[in-house]
Design an enzyme around this catalytic site. Structure first.
Site, PDB file in Angstrom:
ATOM      1  N   ARG A 268      13.136  -4.008   6.140  1.00  0.00           N
ATOM      2  CA  ARG A 268      13.523  -3.825   4.737  1.00  0.00           C
ATOM      3  C   ARG A 268      15.039  -3.808   4.512  1.00  0.00           C
ATOM      4  O   ARG A 268      15.507  -3.524   3.431  1.00  0.00           O
ATOM      5  CB  ARG A 268      12.850  -2.573   4.153  1.00  0.00           C
ATOM      6  CG  ARG A 268      12.663  -2.744   2.648  1.00  0.00           C
ATOM      7  CD  ARG A 268      11.897  -1.674   1.968  1.00  0.00           C
ATOM      8  NE  ARG A 268      12.011  -1.831   0.545  1.00  0.00           N
ATOM      9  CZ  ARG A 268      12.825  -1.132  -0.215  1.00  0.00           C
ATOM     10  NH1 ARG A 268      13.592  -0.202   0.308  1.00  0.00           N
ATOM     11  NH2 ARG A 268      12.887  -1.352  -1.510  1.00  0.00           N
TER      12      ARG A 268
ATOM     13  N   ALA B 247       3.259   1.738   2.830  1.00  0.00           N
ATOM     14  CA  ALA B 247       4.452   0.905   2.671  1.00  0.00           C
ATOM     15  C   ALA B 247       5.459   1.579   1.744  1.00  0.00           C
ATOM     16  O   ALA B 247       6.672   1.469   1.937  1.00  0.00           O
ATOM     17  CB  ALA B 247       4.080  -0.474   2.141  1.00  0.00           C
TER      18      ALA B 247
ATOM     19  N   HIS C 213       5.579   6.445  -2.762  1.00  0.00           N
ATOM     20  CA  HIS C 213       6.877   6.980  -3.200  1.00  0.00           C
ATOM     21  C   HIS C 213       6.713   8.423  -3.627  1.00  0.00           C
ATOM     22  O   HIS C 213       7.501   9.299  -3.278  1.00  0.00           O
ATOM     23  CB  HIS C 213       7.437   6.203  -4.396  1.00  0.00           C
ATOM     24  CG  HIS C 213       7.555   4.735  -4.160  1.00  0.00           C
ATOM     25  ND1 HIS C 213       7.348   3.807  -5.147  1.00  0.00           N
ATOM     26  CD2 HIS C 213       7.849   4.031  -3.038  1.00  0.00           C
ATOM     27  CE1 HIS C 213       7.519   2.599  -4.650  1.00  0.00           C
ATOM     28  NE2 HIS C 213       7.825   2.702  -3.376  1.00  0.00           N
TER      29      HIS C 213
ATOM     30  N   CYS D  42       0.814  -1.205   0.000  1.00  0.00           N
ATOM     31  CA  CYS D  42       0.000   0.000   0.000  1.00  0.00           C
ATOM     32  C   CYS D  42       0.856   1.266   0.000  1.00  0.00           C
ATOM     33  O   CYS D  42       2.071   1.219   0.092  1.00  0.00           O
ATOM     34  CB  CYS D  42      -0.898  -0.003   1.237  1.00  0.00           C
ATOM     35  SG  CYS D  42       0.032   0.078   2.783  1.00  0.00           S
TER      36      CYS D  42
END
Lengths: 531, 454
Positions: A85, A54, A183, A51
């Site tokens: 991550r 994230a 992003h 999503c």
């Protein structure tokens, strides 16, 4: 029926209609075929997408080591994006490193009913009292947007009250169709509030930012090592092992290098508009790709000494790994791979696999846009839909004082003939006829691809790793590198070659079928009956 | 490591740092995976299902399937009805499960989606089922999600026909498939006919055959869940994790229950076995008595290395309570016990343990986080940490050995296959804890003090 048709054949008509344009089988025809990307996922299809939160917190904002990133929301989102991550980071001297911490407002039912701003303000106060951070970032989760908490107002108030930098991100999970929206939102926030706020000048003659490098397994450190050997000054890395402190000065760099195109092209473009900084699409995954990228960077600056030094470093690094690469190449030659990742990795790793004699026959992305597949030339043709319209597109004007261009239009024109300045041709041109490209691939398509192509190795994420492995195909996580790496640069290529050779050749593959299932168990002749 | 954590404790009311819990849906998803041929479905945006599948895969090193309603902004504004109806249609079409178990997320809960009514409007293929549970992430923790999904199945599927089936229903609590296998072994040895619900063994520890099975052999069957109402008794393990479904069964179907702690350690396993013995009216077989005797033998043999050693134990409430009691049985002191799950019952149970064993100076706190635990340890250290992978940074920062137990364990292999419950599980725990302490002694001692025989 070709493989694509067989893959799609299993769907009922309504799903077929949606998926058919996301799946391409390349043909020997001129031009790059069109793919549908960055559109809504079919509900229920078992997608590998995540999503918006994230993408913003997990990918871009989270790796900033010197700021306290507070997830505003119920506990889950903050918890899952805590230390997962592999954005390796080490505190800079005298600096703070918040990477091992997870901060959340852990919203409760009453915060949802009466609003969470009060709790967020209190959380910021507590963070300031305990840690004295210079920078605080707030990442919003789904309910925050729904109940209307104004994280930006809270951030501004915190800046005034505590004399710190505080930035809010409205990256609620439901925005956009995948991580990609996050992003973009993160890029906007960094551009509006961080980039250009510092005034430290570069120390070296040629200075660079590395954009879209998340330092998974230490990739960014390996890239920095090589670039520093040549003599470049690295101003900042976005955002693996990154710091707000460094990114504030990003605008002082001579050139932006772009690794992950999808997650950070917005910053590259916005910096081009505001400061005139050119960007160069590079790839440090693969020996050949690294060499090309290093030569391109030197060519951009056009300094003969720099070019000579680049060749020296390349020759030296190659000499150090030559034997190892040859060894693994002999073991891997002729193998075939499938690769699915989020942003640019499915393209980048094809170069490294090719170095090792492995052909990538299946590739795709989770959350890419058409330009990641077909190249940036298609951007003007991409129609905005309702889901992308909701993501703010900043209008950036040239900075009256800081905007400068390095080269005249004529020089730039000539340079563009040789170098991918401010451009990216996408993944598809590097793939061959017969190869298959899938956008937003899902569980059932993964199963079909394994059956139809029987690849020797399949690179994907943790959600499908064990599915692939249970099907008898070696699988490695390409988002997390299966907790190994670095895979970038020259030394990284050897690490990668070693790791995939190991996964393909591990003895346990030969043990799956028990001997009593493959050998005749009855011995001796039949007795009784005839004399 | 964790260099920014100060020794001075600051009373926080709003900022959660390094949580010791996560959200309801991952627990709901895990419970649904313990039902045969079930597809868990997350009703919300994609990230939730993605995070939950990732976590379960990382803990179990196994596939964890789940579909999602894939909300975008439109669904968040206009409601997720159309998304979930489409999703259910597609899941039955493409993946053909027998049942879809929908759990909500904070997104669908906040907009007030009524999943119940969506289900009644759905076009569900003949013979297939859809159930749901409300699992808002801003209430409780993954433990609530686990028992809420159990209640969801019970509410939708369970019936009471009036003809008892003579079985004992066992609610195992939030434990690993390896634990469930051990419980089933004990139930078989006790000759107790049973239904375990949920049961993730043979699902989340399925063998490698070279062929992927979306629905592996294990899981409680729908027929078994349906027949829970005909069971004669319920053994509910985990006073916090299993009380709600047990209460629901009692209220709806008048099935009586015995609420027991998770059978970790001697006394808790004794209670489990005693209860089974009473229910089945059978003597405890020699094999079980033998294993119990072996365990006590181990505790007596090894006590010099564990006596009065202090432990910090963190994780899920019932697991922490079980581990703490076993530590006490080993002569250790559970100096700090925390859970992130906000259940005061945890603190009450912990205080009862301290009183039972007459230990003083121990602290137990529910709704706590690992940052707070770390600060306590900075002020007064312990000999060993026992809990999930998220304590490893504290272990490194303070140079304290860590024994991994609970959920999630993301950085070790095999743990989910081997039990912590029962006498056999206690033997394993005794091995892990004692050896961690002995390794530490070997590492820290002067060369002339290194003992070959210990």
């Amino acid at each position: 029926m070709n493989e694509r048709a067989r893959m799609l054949d299993q769907y009922a008509s309504r799903v077929y209609k949606n998926r058919k344009d996301h799946v391409l089988q390349l043909e020997d025809t001129p031009g790059v075929p069109e793919i549908t990307a960055n559109t809504r996922t079919v509900p229920g299809i078992i997608t590998n997408r995540g999503c918006c939160y994230a993408g913003c917190k997990g990918v871009v904002v989270g790796p900033l080591k010197d700021c306290c990133v507070i997830t505003h929301g119920p506990i889950g989102c903050g918890f899952y994006s805590w230390g997962t991550r592999r954005n390796k980071a080490a505190a800079s001297e005298g600096g703070q490193n918040y990477i091992p911490y997870c901060f959340s407002t852990d919203m409760q039912e009453s915060d949802i009913v009466f609003g969470g701003e009060k709790k967020l303000k209190a959380a910021i106060k507590e963070a300031v009292d305990i840690f004295h951070p210079k920078y605080i970032m707030i990442c919003s989760t789904c309910p925050v947007g729904l109940i209307g908490d104004d994280v930006h107002a809270v951030a501004r108030q915190a800046e005034e009250e505590y004399g710190i930098t505080c930035v809010g991100f409205s990256c609620e999970g439901y925005k956009g169709v995948s991580q990609s929206a996050g992003h973009h939102i993160a890029n906007n926030g960094l551009m509006k509030h961080i980039i250009g706020t510092g005034d430290k000048r570069p120390a070296g003659k040629y200075s660079l930012n590395i954009l879209g490098e998340y330092n998974i397994g230490g990739d960014g450190w390996e890239e920095e090592r090589i670039l520093k050997r040549i003599g470049y000054d690295i101003i900042s890395v976005f955002t693996g092992d990154g710091s707000v402190e460094a990114i504030q000065n990003a605008h002082t760099a001579d050139l932006n290098l772009v690794m992950c195109h999808r997650s950070i092209n917005y910053v590259a473009e916005m910096m081009k508009s505001k400061y005139g900084t050119d960007w160069l699409k590079v790839n440090f995954i693969g020996v050949g790709a690294t060499i090309k990228s290093l030569r391109d960077i030197a060519k951009y600056f056009g300094d003969p000494d720099l070019m000579a030094r680049t060749e020296e470093v390349i020759a030296d690094e190659l000499a150090a790994i030559g034997e190892d690469v040859e060894y693994y190449k002999n073991r891997l030659k002729g193998k075939r791979a499938g690769i699915f990742s989020g942003g640019s990795r499915s393209h980048h790793f094809q170069a490294l696999l090719k170095d090792l004699g492995v052909e990538t026959i299946i590739a795709g992305y989770e959350f890419a846009h058409r330009d990641d597949y077909e190249g940036r030339d298609v951007i003007p043709q991409i129609k905005e839909d309702a889901d992308s319209k909701n993501i703010e597109n900043l209008t950036i004007d040239a900075d009256p004082e800081l905007y400068k261009t390095r080269y005249s239009d004529e020089v730039m024109h000539a340079l563009r003939e040789q170098l991918p300045v401010d451009s990216y041709p996408g993944m598809i041109p590097d793939m061959k006829s017969g190869h298959i490209v899938v956008d937003d691939y899902n569980h059932v398509e993964t199963e079909m691809l394994l059956k139809l192509y029987k690849p020797d190795i399949f690179f994907s994420g943790i959600k499908d790793k064990y599915i692939i492995q249970k099907s008898g195909v070696p699988s490695r996580q390409i988002h997390s590198y299966d907790y190994a790496g670095p895979y970038a640069g020259f030394k990284g290529a050897v690490n990668f070659a070693r790791d995939i050779t190991m996964s393909i050749t591990v003895n346990a593959w030969g043990l799956i079928v028990p001997p009593w299932k493959s050998e005749p168990m009855l011995e001796g002749a039949l007795t009784g009956g005839g004399e | 490591m964790l260099d920014l954590t100060p020794k001075t404790i600051y009373e926080r009311t709003a900022l959660r740092i390094n949580p010791c819990k996560t959200c309801q849906p991952v627990g709901a998803l895990y419970a649904a995976l313990g039902v045969h041929r079930c597809m868990p479905h997350s009703h919300g945006s994609q990230g939730c299902a993605s995070y939950h599948r990732t976590f379960l895969s990382r803990h179990f090193k196994e596939p964890a399937i789940a579909s999602t309603s894939s909300f975008t902004e439109g669904a968040s504004v206009f409601g997720g009805g159309s998304n979930v109806k489409t999703a259910v249609k597609n899941v039955f079409d493409i993946y053909d499960p027998d049942i879809i178990a929908i759990h909500t997320t904070c997104l669908s809960e906040t907009i007030g989606d009524d999943v119940n009514s969506y289900i009644s409007d759905m076009d569900i293929p003949d013979g297939k089922l859809v159930v749901q549970a409300s699992t808002p992430s801003y209430v409780g923790s993954h433990i609530n999600g686990f028992f809420n999904m159990m209640c969801g199945f019970i509410n939708y599927l369970t019936e009471k026909t009036g003809s008892p089936n003579g079985k004992t229903a066992v609610f195992p609590g939030f434990i690993n498939p390896g634990d469930m296998r051990e419980l089933k072994r004990l139930l078989s040895l006790m000759e107790t006919p049973f239904t375990m619900f949920p049961d993730t063994s043979a699902v989340m520890d399925a063998p490698m055959t070279g062929k992927y099975e979306m629905y592996p052999a294990g899981g409680t069957t729908l027929a078994e869940i349906k027949a829970l109402g005909d069971c004669s008794h319920i053994v509910a393990l985990g006073r916090i994790t299993s009380v709600e479904p047990a209460e629901l069964m009692k209220k709806k179907f008048k099935v009586p229950y015995t609420l027991l702690p998770l059978p970790i350690g001697v006394a808790a396993t004794d209670s489990f076995i005693t209860t089974l013995s009473k229910l089945s009216m059978r003597d405890v077989p020699a094999e079980i008595e033998e294993q119990r005797g072996q365990l006590i033998d181990i505790l007596l043999d090894s006590h010099p290395y564990t006596h009065e050693k202090t432990a910090a134990i963190y994780g899920d409430p019932d697991t922490v309570l079980g581990l703490a009691e076993f530590c006490l049985e080993m002569g250790m002191i559970p100096k700090y016990m925390i859970t992130g799950t906000p259940k005061e019952e945890f603190t009450k149970q912990a205080q009862a343990l301290f009183a039972k064993y007459g230990v003083e100076g121990c602290t137990a706190k529910a709704n706590a986080d690992l940052f707070e635990l770390h600060q306590w340890i900075k002020n007064e250290p312990v000999d060993v940490l026992i809990g999930t992978s998220y304590g490893k940074a504290i272990a490194k920062a303070e140079d304290i050995p860590l024994v991994r137990a609970g959920f999630p364990i993301l950085d070790r292999y095999v743990h989910s296959y081997l039990p912590l419950v029962g006498y056999v599980g206690a033997m394993r725990l005794a091995e892990l804890i004692t050896n961690a302490l002995m390794d530490r002694q070997d590492r820290d001692c002067a060369d002339e003090d290194l003992e070959t025989v210990m």
